[in-house]
Write an enzyme that holds these catalytic residues in place. Sequence first.
Site, PDB file in Angstrom:
ATOM      1  N   ASP A   1      41.723   7.027  17.129  1.00 56.46           N
ATOM      2  CA  ASP A   1      42.153   8.374  16.784  1.00 56.46           C
ATOM      3  C   ASP A   1      42.407   9.182  18.040  1.00 56.46           C
ATOM      4  O   ASP A   1      42.401   8.662  19.151  1.00 56.46           O
ATOM      5  CB  ASP A   1      41.176   9.054  15.820  1.00 56.46           C
TER       6      ASP A   1
ATOM      7  N   LYS B   1      43.430  12.354  13.061  1.00 53.32           N
ATOM      8  CA  LYS B   1      42.235  13.179  13.061  1.00 53.32           C
ATOM      9  C   LYS B   1      42.304  14.283  14.079  1.00 53.32           C
ATOM     10  O   LYS B   1      41.557  14.350  15.008  1.00 53.32           O
ATOM     11  CB  LYS B   1      40.977  12.343  13.383  1.00 53.32           C
TER      12      LYS B   1
ATOM     13  N   MET C   1      33.298  20.639  17.831  1.00 56.46           N
ATOM     14  CA  MET C   1      34.344  21.198  16.955  1.00 56.46           C
ATOM     15  C   MET C   1      34.180  22.711  16.808  1.00 56.46           C
ATOM     16  O   MET C   1      34.384  23.258  15.735  1.00 56.46           O
ATOM     17  CB  MET C   1      34.256  20.534  15.562  1.00 56.46           C
TER      18      MET C   1
HETATM   19  N1  SAH Z   1      31.679  11.251  17.966  1.00 55.50           N
HETATM   20  C1  SAH Z   1      32.109  12.202  18.963  1.00 55.50           C
HETATM   21  C2  SAH Z   1      32.302  13.591  18.387  1.00 55.50           C
HETATM   22  C3  SAH Z   1      33.404  13.675  17.386  1.00 55.50           C
HETATM   23  S1  SAH Z   1      33.608  15.310  16.779  1.00 55.50           S
HETATM   24  C4  SAH Z   1      31.120  12.218  20.112  1.00 55.50           C
HETATM   25  O1  SAH Z   1      30.038  11.641  20.005  1.00 55.50           O
HETATM   26  O2  SAH Z   1      31.424  12.829  21.140  1.00 55.50           O
HETATM   27  C5  SAH Z   1      34.921  15.876  17.781  1.00 55.50           C
HETATM   28  C6  SAH Z   1      34.448  16.933  18.736  1.00 55.50           C
HETATM   29  O3  SAH Z   1      33.801  16.332  19.849  1.00 55.50           O
HETATM   30  C7  SAH Z   1      35.536  17.755  19.351  1.00 55.50           C
HETATM   31  O4  SAH Z   1      35.953  18.801  18.483  1.00 55.50           O
HETATM   32  C8  SAH Z   1      34.870  18.294  20.573  1.00 55.50           C
HETATM   33  O5  SAH Z   1      34.026  19.358  20.269  1.00 55.50           O
HETATM   34  C9  SAH Z   1      33.973  17.139  20.974  1.00 55.50           C
HETATM   35  N2  SAH Z   1      34.603  16.322  22.035  1.00 55.50           N
HETATM   36  C10 SAH Z   1      34.925  15.042  21.989  1.00 55.50           C
HETATM   37  N3  SAH Z   1      35.444  14.617  23.154  1.00 55.50           N
HETATM   38  C11 SAH Z   1      35.439  15.686  23.970  1.00 55.50           C
HETATM   39  C12 SAH Z   1      35.853  15.904  25.305  1.00 55.50           C
HETATM   40  N4  SAH Z   1      36.378  14.931  26.067  1.00 55.50           N
HETATM   41  N5  SAH Z   1      35.697  17.151  25.807  1.00 55.50           N
HETATM   42  C13 SAH Z   1      35.168  18.139  25.089  1.00 55.50           C
HETATM   43  N6  SAH Z   1      34.774  17.977  23.830  1.00 55.50           N
HETATM   44  C14 SAH Z   1      34.908  16.773  23.261  1.00 55.50           C
END
Ligand code: SAH
Length: 467
Positions: free
Chosen positions: A254, A276, A389
């Site tokens: 995604d 997504k 998020m």
């Molecule tokens: N499973 C993922 C989270 C998925 S929810 C994890 O463990 O990181 C998606 C959210 O993760 C985004 O809206 C953002 O808030 C955060 N996120 C994921 N990658 C990011 C990145 N490189 N920089 C900042 N926020 C990030």
Amino acid sequence: MDYLPVCFQLKEQPVLLVGGGVIATRKARLLHRAGAQLHVLAPLITDELVSMAGGVGKLEYETWDERSLAGFRAVIAATPDRAVNASVSARAQAQNIPVNVVDDPALCSFIIPAIVDRNPLLVGISSSGASPVLARRLRSDIESRYPSSYGDVARFMGEQREQVALILSEEDQRRQFWERLLDDTEIIATLLRGERESADGIFQSTLDSAASIAEKDPSLRGAVYLIGAGPGDPDLMTFKALRLLQRADVVLYDRLVGPGILEMARRDAQRIYVGKQRSEHAMPQADINTALLRLAKEGKRVARLKGGDPFIFGRGGEEIAELLAEGVDFEVVPGITAASGAACYAGIPLTHRDYAQSVRFITGHTKDHRLDLPWDQFLNPTETLVFYMGLAGLHIISQALIDHGRSPETPIAVVEKATLPNQRVITATLASINQRVAEEKPEAPTLLIIGDVVRLHSELNWYSPSA
Ligand code: SAH
């Protein structure tokens, strides 16, 4: 790519070498090892060249004479005279004959990489002419890691191919078999030690068991790897994530999975984007679950790449529930979650003896522009809050925290594209952050970090993004 690396079959093929000195001799060694028939044209020719071209090749003690190059498979110019080299190159190119001019990429139609020779295993490393020294450095790294007996491993595998093809009729089965064999560190170690008989034994028993699995139920072979790919920087993947990704026939990914990570999948693996983004759901969750199930049942090895960690706001649990119910094999690989990645690369420790004794991960995902959260549990000034998020609902989050009693002066960081070359960190207070975000306009993905630990950012900010 500036060049396409290929392996040239030159056994018994006539190759013209214009030049007979030390540099020509160095090139000739490679050609000689590849079995080429050397034709050397030069007024003076080193003894070593004479002995390499002797017999099958030809020696001509002449200077370059603009002759026709018809009949040669390749031409190499290695004289000290650039005009001569340019003339050889022009003539060869006019006749569509591959030509290499030593140390002069502009005159070449092909270049020769730095080579790690573990025949039949060959590694060529090219910097496309940009930095031969760097290419050679990489070559010595690889040479020191893979002992010369790796050639024996490759030879052994080559000798068994026919047998394997007879027993395992489908390509998928064969590839899985070879991968399983290579995962078996014992057979590799045995081969590296040159213990051929024990290697044969391990090989036969692995092949027998692969044959019996293939016979029993071909559908059993499929599997799903739910892989946490980390927050973006490909170097933050685990070894296990990389190993399983490279085994996969199909990759579902995604938006949070960066291009650098996808590049590490097998070149022939099918890639399926399942989207997504907020409000842009390329494939609904139920369809993703169904696709995973269907592909695995077709016998495919499916990598489901998730940003960060699959079990942190990643719906990983839902994706494997169905696989479990249907008896499909799967593995889950944890990843570095965005909170760890962002905190680390922004120089904001999530806990700290002086500022925070606990940390809480919260989803800031709004539904109908509302956020239903237990705000009165978020008031401890020694607890760091991390909102995933949370950008779209930032005004709701900051206001609700203030309304419920957290100080408006509480520091907050918005970390945009954490761990990536274009990471940005915006810091403010709960009272001022909305104004700052309106000015800076960060884009997804972003993570919110709230609490006194954010004060450390100015001091500990070690990561300087390159873009
Ligand atoms: N499973 C993922 C989270 C998925 S929810 C994890 O463990 O990181 C998606 C959210 O993760 C985004 O809206 C953002 O808030 C955060 N996120 C994921 N990658 C990011 C990145 N490189 N920089 C900042 N926020 C990030």
